[in-house]
Structure formats: C-alpha cells, structure tokens
Design a protein around this motif. Sequence first.
Motif, short mmCIF file in Angstrom:
data_model
loop_
_atom_site.label_atom_id
_atom_site.label_comp_id
_atom_site.label_asym_id
_atom_site.label_seq_id
_atom_site.Cartn_x
_atom_site.Cartn_y
_atom_site.Cartn_z
N VAL A 18 -0.33 -3.63 -3.90
CA VAL A 18 -1.28 -2.66 -4.44
C VAL A 18 -0.63 -1.66 -5.38
O VAL A 18 -1.28 -0.70 -5.80
N ILE A 19 0.64 -1.84 -5.71
CA ILE A 19 1.29 -0.87 -6.59
C ILE A 19 0.60 -0.80 -7.93
O ILE A 19 0.38 0.25 -8.50
N ASP A 29 2.17 13.32 -1.89
CA ASP A 29 2.05 14.76 -1.91
C ASP A 29 3.29 15.35 -2.55
O ASP A 29 4.39 15.21 -2.04
N GLU A 30 3.07 15.98 -3.70
CA GLU A 30 4.21 16.48 -4.45
C GLU A 30 4.34 18.01 -4.37
O GLU A 30 5.00 18.63 -5.20
N SER A 79 2.05 4.86 2.18
CA SER A 79 1.11 5.02 1.09
C SER A 79 0.62 3.66 0.60
O SER A 79 -0.57 3.50 0.27
N GLY A 80 1.51 2.66 0.56
CA GLY A 80 1.12 1.33 0.13
C GLY A 80 0.11 0.70 1.07
O GLY A 80 -0.87 0.09 0.62
N PHE A 84 -3.64 -0.33 0.15
CA PHE A 84 -4.09 -1.70 0.37
C PHE A 84 -5.38 -1.72 1.17
O PHE A 84 -6.33 -2.46 0.83
N TYR A 85 -5.45 -0.93 2.23
CA TYR A 85 -6.65 -0.89 3.06
C TYR A 85 -7.85 -0.41 2.25
O TYR A 85 -8.95 -0.99 2.33
#
Length: 300
Positions: A18-19, A29-30, A79-80, A84-85
Amino acid sequence: MFYIGTGCLILAVIPTLVIGKERAGQRLDEQTPIVHADQYIVNNETTTNNSDDDDDDYDDTVRETVVSSDDIDSRHVASGWRAFYNSVRQTPRSIVKLCVAYFCSSAALSPYYFYFTDYVGANVFDGVANAKIGTLPRTRYDDGVRFGALGLALMAGVTLLTSLSLPLIQRALSRKQTYMAAHLIAIVAVSLPLFTFSRVSSMLAVATIGVLNSTYATIPFGMLSSLTGDDNVDSAAAGNNENGFYVGLLNIAQVIGQLVANLMCGVVMSVTDRVYSCFSVALFFVLIGLIAIAFLDKTK
C-alpha cells in the motif's frame, strides 16, 4: 515448510503493497521530530555557562527526542497495515468479486500443480511412494511420476496454444464468457481423475486443465484493466496507484487460494488415504468459481 514460507511472504509483502496508495496527507505523526539513535534534536536553546573559570559548571537545558531505528520501522509497519486495511475496505465491489473468482481458479488448479504426478504414480501406475527403492511398487511409482511429468508438459503446451488463440476467441465471446467456458471445461478435467485411472484419461485430464490454466493467467487481469478504466468502478476514477494495489490484491488471492486448497487436500487425503481424492477439492472450487464468475460485472 511451504505453508510457513508462503505465509511469511504474505505477511512481509502486504505492508509494502500500500505504499504507492498512500497519499501525501497520510503521513506519520510528525509533531515530534524523529531521528536515529546516534542523533539528537535540540528543541530548546542551550544555556551556556555563566562563568569562564570552571568548564564543569555549564548549565545546559537540552531537550532531546531520540527514537531508535526499530521504533521507526515498527511505526512504518503499523502505518502500512492500517493503510492496507483502509484500502481493502474501499475496494470497489466489482474488483472484490473478481478477486473471489480468481481465488477459486487458483485453488482449483493447485491439485494439478502439486499432486498430479503423485496421483499418476500411485493411482494410475499402482505404485507405492514409500516402498523400498528397487522393488516393483517403487519402480511403478517412479515410472508414473515420470509419466505424470510428461502430462504437465502437455498441459503447458495446451496453455500456450489457448493463450495464442484467446484474441480470436474473444472476438466471439466476452472475457467473462471465456472465463466461464474455461471453468466448464475444467469440470471434465477435475472429474476424470476421480472416476477413471487409465493413462489415457489422466493425459486427457491434464491436457484439458491447460485451458483453465491459460485463462486464469490472462483473463482476470484483462477484466481488471477494464474495470479500472471505465465507469464500471463503483467509486471515483481509479488512478495508477489504485490499479497497482488491485493487481496486488489479485496476487494475494492467488497465493491464499493455493494455501487453502493445499490445506484442504492434505486433510482429504489423510482421511481417505487416496491421492486421487484431492481432485474433489479442485471440483469444489471449480463449481464455486463458476458461481463467482456469474456474478462478475460485464466487461469488454
């Protein structure tokens, strides 16, 4: 080991799948800067020593945020999986139905890929795989395996000829009709090993399954191209990232289909103690696949 290796491969591939689908707004979160463990970030200015006499009297107020590379990797993996979900939830119904049909095709072909030579050696040539080398039962089994390998070569030839003929076939039939016709032919291919054990019938069966093997490797991807290139998609027009994601879903359906079919074949053969019984699993998935194809959206 096959199941464990394939399962690990799926778990490793899905987060990276999913990238390309993640958009610019879907970032980690940055709010807190993240660096490697051998680095640091100074968020407050350093208060230097007020006295020049003693170098040990520095009064530094430094706030550091240090995150190890393992923490970074784990956050990316999490996060991936979330992406994907969310992507799967948003997949159009038309493509979900195509993945189900592709799953059934993959499961139906698996007994031929993995057990056909064993079937020929044990049931057609009346050999015994566990017999001592040099004995007549073992010799028969080995001869059957070699004969079955020739059958797989025949299947490859039929697959090639069918693939070359598909452009002509699709002038008369749609992709959906061609895919359904291949499953109808496959009913014969997966039924013969259940009821007959001659060399001729085994070669006829493996040759016939080559038709499904050809359409399985080509038609679903052509249908996917049509679904993502016209107004049949339920959601908004899909971009290149979405197209790549949907191809990945088809590949996952293929692998899972093989895993499920092989697990079922193992159970069935252990219960019946007959190699040919694995083709009942193939027949089951061919019939389910026919139903799944019947509900596919029409494409060109």
